[in-house]
Write an enzyme that holds these catalytic residues in place. Structure first.
Site, short mmCIF file in Angstrom:
data_model
loop_
_atom_site.label_atom_id
_atom_site.label_comp_id
_atom_site.label_asym_id
_atom_site.label_seq_id
_atom_site.Cartn_x
_atom_site.Cartn_y
_atom_site.Cartn_z
N SER A 11 0.93 -1.22 0.03
CA SER A 11 -0.06 -0.11 -0.03
C SER A 11 0.76 1.25 -0.07
O SER A 11 0.54 2.46 -0.23
CB SER A 11 -0.84 -0.12 1.16
OG SER A 11 -0.14 -0.03 2.40
N SER A 129 14.22 -7.66 5.39
CA SER A 129 14.76 -7.52 7.00
C SER A 129 15.40 -6.17 6.97
O SER A 129 15.15 -5.14 6.12
CB SER A 129 15.71 -8.72 7.43
OG SER A 129 15.93 -8.60 8.71
N TYR A 146 10.84 -4.82 17.09
CA TYR A 146 10.88 -4.68 15.62
C TYR A 146 12.35 -5.23 15.23
O TYR A 146 12.20 -6.27 14.34
CB TYR A 146 10.84 -3.27 15.25
CG TYR A 146 11.09 -2.98 13.70
CD1 TYR A 146 10.17 -3.43 12.84
CD2 TYR A 146 12.87 -2.63 13.34
CE1 TYR A 146 10.54 -3.42 11.37
CE2 TYR A 146 12.63 -2.27 11.94
CZ TYR A 146 11.81 -2.74 10.89
OH TYR A 146 12.14 -2.81 9.57
N LYS A 150 13.10 -8.92 12.95
CA LYS A 150 14.03 -8.99 11.92
C LYS A 150 15.10 -9.57 11.84
O LYS A 150 15.37 -10.24 10.84
CB LYS A 150 14.32 -7.33 11.55
CG LYS A 150 13.09 -6.43 10.94
CD LYS A 150 12.21 -7.05 9.75
CE LYS A 150 11.28 -6.10 9.18
NZ LYS A 150 10.69 -6.81 8.06
#
Length: 227
Positions: A11, A129, A146, A150
């Site tokens: 998006s 990543s 976060y 990753k």
């Protein structure tokens, strides 16, 4: 030759640019994002887009049904979608951690698992990543959930390459440095990245189509900056 490409997180940012690059070259694209409107507004005949939430288990059947009915085969899967949380560690709840991992790790694993039966040699799974997930790289306070998520997909990629090595399907992961996207602005307000979303998308586009000739089970650091 036209290929069938699945991209998540389409998006905005890198994913949004990737869809257009593949469509421009005549490839068939399934663009997956919680908000499908930006892609549908482009009105590209090569692109199918529907609302898809990596955290919602019921959504995966939609993808499986689409491939079975329309494509039969998938050549490239780009796990690009990601959720970000910037919060002091002392304030991150178990629920917060779970939400981030549900999208960034469990979602990547589940979509890959669903798509793999439709892949044959020389298909390519590319997972996006972050440099924040690379061992020994510079770390930033507030990104515990976060960045650790990753890091998880880097190891997941290595494992999948090993488990599927007889299949001829390649699995690679790109650890991106700073790219000028909405997500970067959320993590580091006001920081100006040296690379635009389109520039990074051009690199990923080329890597997705050709990188599997040279790499499998590898993590490549795509960064010219800190962060």
């Amino acid at each position: 030759m036209s290929k069938n490409i699945i991209i998540t997180g389409t998006s905005r940012g890198i994913g949004f640019e990737l869809v257009q690059l593949f469509a421009k070259q005549g490839h068939q694209v399934l663009a997956l994002s919680r908000n499908e409107q930006p892609i549908q507004n482009l009105n590209l005949k090569e692109v199918t887009s529907f609302s898809f939430d990596l955290a919602d288990e019921k959504n995966y059947k939609k993808v499986e049904d689409f491939i079975t009915k329309n494509w039969k085969q998938v050549d490239v899967l780009i796990n690009n979608a990601g959720a970000l949380l910037n919060k002091p560690f002392s304030e991150i709840s178990m629920q917060d951690f779970e939400n981030i991992y549900r999208t960034n790790v469990f979602g990547v694993a589940e979509l890959t698992r669903v798509v793999l039966p439709f892949m044959v040699k020389p298909s390519h799974v590319v997972t996006i990543s972050s440099m924040g997930g690379v061992q020994g790289s510079m770390k930033f306070p507030g990104l515990a959930a976060y960045s650790s998520s990753k890091a998880a997909v880097i190891t997941l990629t290595e494992l999948l390459a090993e488990e599927y090595k007889e299949s001829g399907i390649s699995f690679n992961v790109l650890a991106l440095g700073a790219v000028q996207t909405e997500m970067l602005e959320e993590a580091f307000p006001g920081y100006q990245a040296p690379i635009t979303a389109l520039e990074m998308a051009e690199y990923i586009f080329d890597f997705a189509l050709n990188g599997n000739k040279y790499y499998n089970g590898k993590m490549l650091q795509v960064s010219n900056s800190t962060p």
